[in-house]
Design an enzyme around this catalytic site. Structure first.
Site, PDB file in Angstrom:
ATOM      1  N   CYS A   1       0.745  -1.472   0.028  1.00 33.05           N
ATOM      2  CA  CYS A   1      -0.212  -0.282  -0.014  1.00 33.05           C
ATOM      3  C   CYS A   1       0.615   1.355  -0.163  1.00 33.05           C
ATOM      4  O   CYS A   1       1.702   1.267  -0.155  1.00 33.05           O
ATOM      5  CB  CYS A   1      -1.101   0.296   1.478  1.00 33.05           C
ATOM      6  SG  CYS A   1      -1.678  -1.031   1.411  1.00 33.05           S
TER       7      CYS A   1
ATOM      8  N   GLY B   1       1.521  -2.112   5.784  1.00 34.93           N
ATOM      9  CA  GLY B   1       2.435  -3.054   6.423  1.00 34.93           C
ATOM     10  C   GLY B   1       1.485  -4.076   6.129  1.00 34.93           C
ATOM     11  O   GLY B   1       0.344  -4.757   5.887  1.00 34.93           O
TER      12      GLY B   1
ATOM     13  N   CYS C   1      12.756 -11.949   2.268  1.00 36.70           N
ATOM     14  CA  CYS C   1      12.495 -13.102   0.925  1.00 36.70           C
ATOM     15  C   CYS C   1      13.967 -13.628   0.784  1.00 36.70           C
ATOM     16  O   CYS C   1      13.496 -14.427  -0.400  1.00 36.70           O
ATOM     17  CB  CYS C   1      12.226 -12.148   0.073  1.00 36.70           C
ATOM     18  SG  CYS C   1      12.826 -10.356  -0.032  1.00 36.70           S
TER      19      CYS C   1
END
Ligand code: AMP
Length: 460
Positions: free
Chosen positions: A11, A114, A447
């Site tokens: 966002c 978040g 990641c």
């Protein structure tokens, strides 16, 4: 209970406060417009006049979401805005942000970028104590927690105790009690900057490019673990978490943020160019041209060309009218979406040995199709380069990546990936070189490494 990644939102947030902000609605609208890349599913604006707040939201891109809401002539002294991109959560209008509630001390509106990892635990406790929830959004948990405490403790103390209880990533902009309040989580995982326009009005935004669109100047980043309170008395900073190490998300620089943004003192553009330069140093290959995959691969390709001395060519033409194509229900539709979005420039590619640079490999769908298209356009060789390390783990903090079993980097070796995508050679930026391209500060690299600033697994 094991946390499920249900509320994964990418966002953008924006906020402005001023005693006499001219055209407040259009200011927040255009500020938000430069954050459109952070979310295309819904958009919303809350405008505060005194202590009262009105919220307008709709589905789709900003102009579609807000065009018929009659907001142009609204007046107010502060406003916040939000763009949302949800992957698996509730896609209804009621989940669009900002969220608004009526409290005894006036209204409160909250917009959040978040992902909380303990929202479900808090929510269950609150439900046991009688609270009800209209959506599955973690932002509703935040606004309800603040609301529950605000009457007794005042708004700032209520925010402070809420942020001490929630765990995860959050950049928040809040309107309440005649104030604009910004909050950044203790690790600074998601970005939030502070700026000021020509009239001295303060603004908050996920990225500095949003300040540029309203001719505001970047003052600084909101610090990890900082609450900034902006009201008629000016600006006040409250620190709620002192011991955390700053660990902003490295994927913002690699893929998500706009190149014209500056985050935590680093130009996103420069970091991508540097990443491309390091890639060129990592592994030598003879080639005729360097081509970047639009958008985020282009800057790394420029860096690669600069370092290697091989000519950079705009070899892929992007259809400007197609949005991000990542999330599509089936493989076939994903493939079709890539073909509509990108088309090789045959005259530049025919007969050439190509170094093709993209920012990341997730499922491996996009590049496989692009490489096929390049060969059909006459490419003699295609050497594929990634300006990020191998994505092996899902993100729990706001970037949309699938679970490990769908991540090609988690289930295949580099050689297997190279042959699966049909490239002549393949190389990823090393973790070390990624950090070098980001001035060697510390970052969340979850990641790539599976090590997150906060454990994503919350047991009850
Ligand atoms: P894939 O085809 O699944 O390997 O996806 C790789 C492409 O998706 C690359 O071109 C990236 O620029 C882009 N990408 C990477 N991460 C994301 C994300 N979180 N959301 C949307 N697109 C992404």
């Amino acid at each position: 209970m094991i946390y499920s990644d249900k509320f994964n939102d990418e966002c953008g947030v924006f906020g402005i406060y001023g005693k006499n902000v001219k055209n407040i609605a259009s200011t927040v609208y255009y500020g938000l417009y430069n954050l459109q890349h952070r979310g295309q599913e819904s958009a919303g604006i809350s405008i505060m006049n005194g202590k009262e707040i009105e919220t307008y939201k709709g589905m789709g891109l900003i102009p579609n979401a807000l065009h018929d809401k009659g907001i142009e002539n609204l007046t107010g002294n502060a406003a916040i805005g939000h763009v949302r991109y949800t992957t698996q959560g509730n896609r209804l209008l009621e989940s669009a942000q900002p969220f608004q509630q009526h409290l005894k001390l006036g209204s409160i509106a909250v917009a959040h970028n978040g992902n909380l990892v303990n929202a479900h635990v808090i929510r269950e406790l609150m439900e046991e104590a009688g609270s009800t929830f209209a959506t599955d959004s973690d932002t509703e948990v935040i606004i309800k927690m603040i609301g529950r405490k605000a009457t007794e403790d005042g708004i700032i103390n209520a925010i402070r105790s809420t942020v001490n209880a929630i765990k995860g990533s959050y950049a928040l902009v809040i309107l309440a009690d005649g104030k604009l309040i910004g909050v950044r989580d203790g690790f600074g995982i998601r970005p939030l900057v502070l700026g000021q326009n020509k009239n001295g009005d303060y603004c908050l935004a996920s990225e500095s490019c949003a300040l540029d669109s309203i001719e505001a100047t970047l003052i600084r980043d909101v610090n990890p673990g900082e609450i900034v309170v902006i009201d008629e008395n000016g600006i006040k900073s409250i620190s709620f978490e002192n011991n955390n190490k700053k660990m902003p998300c490295s994927f913002e620089y690699i893929y998500f943020a706009r190149p014209d943004s500056i985050m935590d003192g680093i130009s996103v553009y420069n970091s991508r160019v540097k990443a491309g330069m390091y890639l060129a140093k990592q592994k030598h290959v003879e080639a005729d041209i360097v081509v970047g995959v639009p958008d985020s691969g282009v800057q790394a390709a420029i860096g690669y060309a600069k370092e290697s001395g091989i000519e950079f060519v705009h070899g892929l033409v992007k259809n400007k009218y197609v949005g991000r194509t990542f999330i599509k229900p089936s493989q076939e539709l994903r493939e079709q979406a890539v073909r509509v979005k990108l088309n090789p420039l045959k005259s530049a590619i025919d007969g050439k040995r190509i170094i093709l640079v993209d920012d990341s490999l997730v499922r491996g769908t996009t590049c496989k199709i692009i490489i096929k298209m390049m060969r059909r356009a006459g490419a003699k060789e295609v050497h594929f380069r990634l300006s990020s390390p191998i994505v092996k783990y899902p993100c729990h903090f706001g970037i949309d990546t699938p679970n490990s079993d769908e991540l090609i980097g988690a289930i295949k070796t580099v050689d297997q990936i190279c042959s699966e995508i049909g490239a002549d050679s393949l190389d990823y930026l090393s973790e070390e070189n990624l950090l070098k391209s980001l001035d060697n500060s510390s970052y969340c690299m979850g990641c790539f490494t599976g090590e997150y600033p906060i454990s994503p697994t919350i047991h009850k």
